[in-house]
Motif scaffolding. Sequence first.
Motif, PDB file in Angstrom:
ATOM      1  N   GLU A 132       0.853  -1.198   0.000  1.00 39.46           N
ATOM      2  CA  GLU A 132       0.000   0.000   0.000  1.00 39.46           C
ATOM      3  C   GLU A 132       0.891   1.252   0.000  1.00 39.46           C
ATOM      4  OE1 GLU A 132      -0.527  -2.609   1.979  1.00 39.46           O
ATOM      5  OE2 GLU A 132      -2.607  -3.211   1.659  1.00 39.46           O
ATOM      6  N   GLU A 133       2.017   1.167   0.737  1.00 35.99           N
ATOM      7  CA  GLU A 133       2.942   2.303   0.780  1.00 35.99           C
ATOM      8  C   GLU A 133       3.715   2.422  -0.538  1.00 35.99           C
ATOM      9  OE1 GLU A 133       3.167   2.026   5.595  1.00 35.99           O
ATOM     10  OE2 GLU A 133       4.584   0.900   4.409  1.00 35.99           O
ATOM     11  N   LEU A 134       4.040   1.266  -1.121  1.00 34.94           N
ATOM     12  CA  LEU A 134       4.758   1.306  -2.401  1.00 34.94           C
ATOM     13  C   LEU A 134       3.887   1.915  -3.509  1.00 34.94           C
ATOM     14  CD1 LEU A 134       7.522  -0.250  -3.756  1.00 34.94           C
ATOM     15  CD2 LEU A 134       5.609  -0.977  -5.146  1.00 34.94           C
ATOM     16  N   LEU A 135       2.582   1.698  -3.399  1.00 34.56           N
ATOM     17  CA  LEU A 135       1.658   2.312  -4.368  1.00 34.56           C
ATOM     18  C   LEU A 135       1.887   3.831  -4.372  1.00 34.56           C
ATOM     19  CD1 LEU A 135      -0.879   1.607  -6.160  1.00 34.56           C
ATOM     20  CD2 LEU A 135      -2.265   2.263  -4.198  1.00 34.56           C
ATOM     21  N   ALA A 136       2.053   4.394  -3.166  1.00 34.42           N
ATOM     22  CA  ALA A 136       2.288   5.839  -3.041  1.00 34.42           C
ATOM     23  C   ALA A 136       3.685   6.207  -3.536  1.00 34.42           C
ATOM     24  CB  ALA A 136       2.115   6.266  -1.582  1.00 34.42           C
ATOM     25  N   SER A 137       4.707   5.470  -3.089  1.00 38.53           N
ATOM     26  CA  SER A 137       6.071   5.894  -3.464  1.00 38.53           C
ATOM     27  C   SER A 137       6.291   5.719  -4.961  1.00 38.53           C
ATOM     28  CB  SER A 137       7.131   5.164  -2.643  1.00 38.53           C
ATOM     29  OG  SER A 137       6.988   3.795  -2.800  1.00 38.53           O
ATOM     30  N   ALA A 163       1.376   7.556   3.421  1.00 37.07           N
ATOM     31  CA  ALA A 163       2.669   7.564   2.717  1.00 37.07           C
ATOM     32  C   ALA A 163       2.741   8.755   1.757  1.00 37.07           C
ATOM     33  CB  ALA A 163       2.863   6.251   1.962  1.00 37.07           C
ATOM     34  N   LEU A 164       1.622   9.114   1.156  1.00 37.41           N
ATOM     35  CA  LEU A 164       1.609  10.293   0.271  1.00 37.41           C
ATOM     36  C   LEU A 164       1.861  11.561   1.078  1.00 37.41           C
ATOM     37  CD1 LEU A 164      -1.497   9.432  -1.940  1.00 37.41           C
ATOM     38  CD2 LEU A 164       0.861   9.677  -2.767  1.00 37.41           C
ATOM     39  N   LEU A 165       1.186  11.652   2.235  1.00 35.30           N
ATOM     40  CA  LEU A 165       1.268  12.882   3.039  1.00 35.30           C
ATOM     41  C   LEU A 165       2.672  13.121   3.595  1.00 35.30           C
ATOM     42  CD1 LEU A 165      -2.120  12.556   4.973  1.00 35.30           C
ATOM     43  CD2 LEU A 165      -1.595  14.155   3.109  1.00 35.30           C
ATOM     44  N   TYR A 187       2.778  -9.201  -4.125  1.00 34.04           N
ATOM     45  CA  TYR A 187       1.747  -8.300  -4.623  1.00 34.04           C
ATOM     46  C   TYR A 187       2.341  -7.525  -5.806  1.00 34.04           C
ATOM     47  CZ  TYR A 187      -1.083  -9.007  -0.365  1.00 34.04           C
ATOM     48  OH  TYR A 187      -1.851  -9.532   0.628  1.00 34.04           O
ATOM     49  N   PHE A 188       1.492  -6.774  -6.502  1.00 33.27           N
ATOM     50  CA  PHE A 188       1.955  -6.101  -7.723  1.00 33.27           C
ATOM     51  C   PHE A 188       1.418  -4.676  -7.800  1.00 33.27           C
ATOM     52  CE2 PHE A 188       2.085 -10.578  -8.436  1.00 33.27           C
ATOM     53  CZ  PHE A 188       3.250 -10.778  -9.165  1.00 33.27           C
ATOM     54  N   VAL A 189       2.231  -3.806  -8.378  1.00 35.70           N
ATOM     55  CA  VAL A 189       1.785  -2.448  -8.685  1.00 35.70           C
ATOM     56  C   VAL A 189       1.986  -2.249 -10.183  1.00 35.70           C
ATOM     57  CG1 VAL A 189       2.327  -0.013  -8.352  1.00 35.70           C
ATOM     58  CG2 VAL A 189       2.213  -1.531  -6.369  1.00 35.70           C
ATOM     59  N   TYR A 190       0.926  -1.805 -10.861  1.00 36.47           N
ATOM     60  CA  TYR A 190       0.937  -1.559 -12.309  1.00 36.47           C
ATOM     61  C   TYR A 190       0.889  -0.063 -12.541  1.00 36.47           C
ATOM     62  CZ  TYR A 190       0.072  -6.504 -12.883  1.00 36.47           C
ATOM     63  OH  TYR A 190       0.212  -7.863 -12.853  1.00 36.47           O
ATOM     64  N   GLN A 191       1.709   0.393 -13.485  1.00 37.41           N
ATOM     65  CA  GLN A 191       1.813   1.836 -13.644  1.00 37.41           C
ATOM     66  C   GLN A 191       1.832   2.249 -15.113  1.00 37.41           C
ATOM     67  OE1 GLN A 191       5.419   3.555 -11.882  1.00 37.41           O
ATOM     68  NE2 GLN A 191       4.012   4.703 -10.606  1.00 37.41           N
TER      69      GLN A 191
END
Length: 219
Positions: A43-48, A73-75, A208-212
């Motif tokens: 969830e934090e990596l999604l932000a970073s 993490a965004l804030l 888990y995975f993050v797609y960008q």
Amino acid sequence: MTVELARAVSERGELVLRRRDDGALELRVNGVFVMDDQETSSEELLASAALEAVRHPDRVLVGGLGLGYTVRALLADSRLGQVIVAEIEPDVVSWMRSGLVPSVLDDPRVGVVVGDVRAVVADLPDASVDAILLDVDNGPDFLVYNENSAIYSSDFFSTCRAKLRADGVLTVWSSSSSEALESAVASVFGACVVKPVPVELQGRAETYFVYQGCGVVHR
Ligand SMILES: C[S@@+](CC[C@H](N)C(=O)[O-])C[C@H]1O[C@@H](n2cnc3c(N)ncnc32)[C@H](O)[C@@H]1O
């Protein structure tokens, strides 16, 4: 012993917030695990991942408040001026406002809109956000609500692209690898970056995975 802290019923089903016997705070929807506060690295990596991909992140939209880890993490990035959060379940927002869940809503940069992220994104002016971050299910193959399948479509990603500023980024969380998601992102953005995130879930090693999709150019 697992303790139920709160329960709510919406038109989409039943939400439960509970404290597990290992001490973790856990959110479940219709009996299905959605997330806990023990393994929050993805969830934090999604932000970073979003913050790293944008040159001047200022205004971003997050789909899915959950337990607030992506928003927190965004804030932590002082460059951000505004974080718009779209959360479909009013009780998830009230549980955070009441202190049952540690709050990210007191930060003046955060604004919550209770509604479906598809509608909230559609209402944004064109070219108005630097990043759109989506974490509303366990990914396209493990939906929390069937209606959410439309979120992972090239149609909705095209709407997202129109709302992104030049160089803006779309970032999508998934608990599993999805070729369909990768090609839907690539069909709209020209390419899709896939970031696997190794995690440990209650003693089990998982990925888990993050797609960008990046590099928006408005002509
Ligand atoms: C996995 S949690 C989000 C986790 C969050 N990234 C965090 O760090 O805590 C998913 C959240 O999305 C919300 N949600 C599900 N479908 C949605 C939709 N269509 N629009 C907006 N929010 C939605 C759920 O109620 C839940 O709060």
